[in-house]
Scaffold this motif. Structure first.
Motif, PDB file in Angstrom:
ATOM      1  N   THR A   1       2.230 -19.805  -8.332  1.00 11.73           N
ATOM      2  CA  THR A   1       3.336 -19.590  -9.268  1.00 11.73           C
ATOM      3  C   THR A   1       3.430 -20.736 -10.270  1.00 11.73           C
ATOM      4  O   THR A   1       3.564 -20.504 -11.479  1.00 11.73           O
TER       5      THR A   1
ATOM      6  N   ILE B   1       5.774 -10.383  -7.723  1.00  9.14           N
ATOM      7  CA  ILE B   1       4.331 -10.597  -7.845  1.00  9.14           C
ATOM      8  C   ILE B   1       3.640  -9.808  -6.730  1.00  9.14           C
ATOM      9  O   ILE B   1       3.908 -10.044  -5.548  1.00  9.14           O
TER      10      ILE B   1
ATOM     11  N   THR C   1       6.832 -12.902  -3.813  1.00 12.61           N
ATOM     12  CA  THR C   1       5.383 -12.919  -4.037  1.00 12.61           C
ATOM     13  C   THR C   1       4.663 -12.083  -2.966  1.00 12.61           C
ATOM     14  O   THR C   1       5.229 -11.786  -1.914  1.00 12.61           O
TER      15      THR C   1
ATOM     16  N   TYR D   1       2.497 -11.986 -13.639  1.00 15.08           N
ATOM     17  CA  TYR D   1       2.878 -13.351 -14.037  1.00 15.08           C
ATOM     18  C   TYR D   1       3.263 -13.404 -15.524  1.00 15.08           C
ATOM     19  O   TYR D   1       4.148 -14.160 -15.921  1.00 15.08           O
TER      20      TYR D   1
ATOM     21  N   LEU E   1      11.588 -15.993  -6.450  1.00 13.95           N
ATOM     22  CA  LEU E   1      10.509 -15.084  -6.820  1.00 13.95           C
ATOM     23  C   LEU E   1       9.851 -14.481  -5.578  1.00 13.95           C
ATOM     24  O   LEU E   1       9.406 -15.217  -4.692  1.00 13.95           O
TER      25      LEU E   1
ATOM     26  N   PRO F   1       9.557 -19.549  -4.449  1.00 14.20           N
ATOM     27  CA  PRO F   1       8.752 -18.360  -4.185  1.00 14.20           C
ATOM     28  C   PRO F   1       8.904 -17.962  -2.716  1.00 14.20           C
ATOM     29  O   PRO F   1       8.915 -18.821  -1.843  1.00 14.20           O
TER      30      PRO F   1
END
Ligand code: ADP
Ligand code: MG
Length: 254
Positions: free
Chosen positions: A19, A213, A184, A242, A182, A147
């Motif tokens: 990230t 993501i 992921t 991204y 975030l 993340p």
């Protein structure tokens, strides 16, 4: 004045480095001047940007322990507008060496203050532990980007991280904010991914980025070529995600 963002989660392998590298690259590509500061002894952000560690005179270790000015340790990457303050393996010892240093929690902050004005964004790629390096990262940061890997144990340890953020905010850095959360390695076909997503939304609310993501092999291949995923394969799902994250991030921070 540049904004310092600590990318942190004490769990390893959740996508911190990926990230930090990919969002920094995306911002740099849009004309922002960006510095990645690699404060993990593993140095994955450093090698992931194609920097040969053996060729370096200084590293973040020299800056934090030997008082080398940050500007002397910063190197240009091969990507426009993107600079790095690289890691080296001796950073593993810094955790212990820092203990006896004066104002040990603010050593990184004081080093970065001298270069902060020169960059639009400074990303700190934090190690997978809550030790003095991470504390230095949080003490130096304006915001923390967390993340979270969508897997069964994703939320484990997050309470500890949030407590640490609270403590640092109270004792060292009253301006520290949650920059964003975030998700992921998301697998939209897996029930567990959707369940984790719901739980994270409940816990963090609108701090969670709309962009998630996906799990994408291209993201994991890119570092072995020393490039961000967008350079490795511009059209893959990981690069597109991204890219979208950078757009969302810039939209939020207008
Ligand atoms: P951390 O810095 O938190 O330890 P990394 O970014 O290094 O996490 O990611 C851990 C591993 O997973 C690395 O091998 C990385 O290439 C891979 N990886 C990261 N994000 C993804 C993704 N979205 N899809 C597939 N593999 C990923
Ligand atoms: Mg990492």
């Amino acid at each position: 004045m540049g904004r310092i963002i600590a990318v942190s989660n004490q769990k390893g392998g959740v996508g911190k480095t990926s990230t930090a590298v990919n969002i920094a690259y995306g911002l740099a590509e849009r004309g922002k001047k960006v510095l990645i500061c690699d404060i993990d002894a593993q140095g994955n952000a450093t090698t992931g940007l194609g920097i040969e560690k053996s060729s370096l005179k200084y590293s973040v270790y020299s800056v934090m322990i030997d008082q080398v000015p940050a500007k002397d340790a910063i190197v240009a990457t091969k990507f426009n507008n993107l600079y790095a303050l690289p890691s080296s393996i001796d950073l593993a010892g810094a955790e212990v060496e820092l203990v006896s240093m004066p104002r040990r929690e603010k050593i990184l902050l004081n080093a970065l203050l001298k270069v902060k004005d020169e960059y639009d964004y400074i990303f700190l790629d934090c190690p997978p532990a809550i030790g003095l390096l991470t504390i230095n990262g949080l003490a130096a940061a304006d915001g923390v980007l967390i993340p979270i890997q969508s897997e069964y144990y994703a939320l484990e340890g997050l309470t500890q991280l949030m407590n640490t953020v609270k403590l640092v905010k109270r004792a060292l850095n009253p301006n520290l904010e949650i920059e964003g959360v975030l998700i992921t390695m998301y697998d939209k076909r897996a029930l567990i991914s959707r369940q984790i997503h719901d739980e994270i939304l409940k816990y963090f609310g609108d701090k969670v980025f709309d962009t998630v993501i996906p799990r994408n092999i291209r993201i994991s291949e890119a570092p072995s070529h020393g490039v961000p995923v967008a350079v490795h394969d511009k059209r893959c799902r990981g690069a597109v995600a991204y890219e979208q994250l950078v757009e969302e991030y810039l939209g939020r921070n207008k």
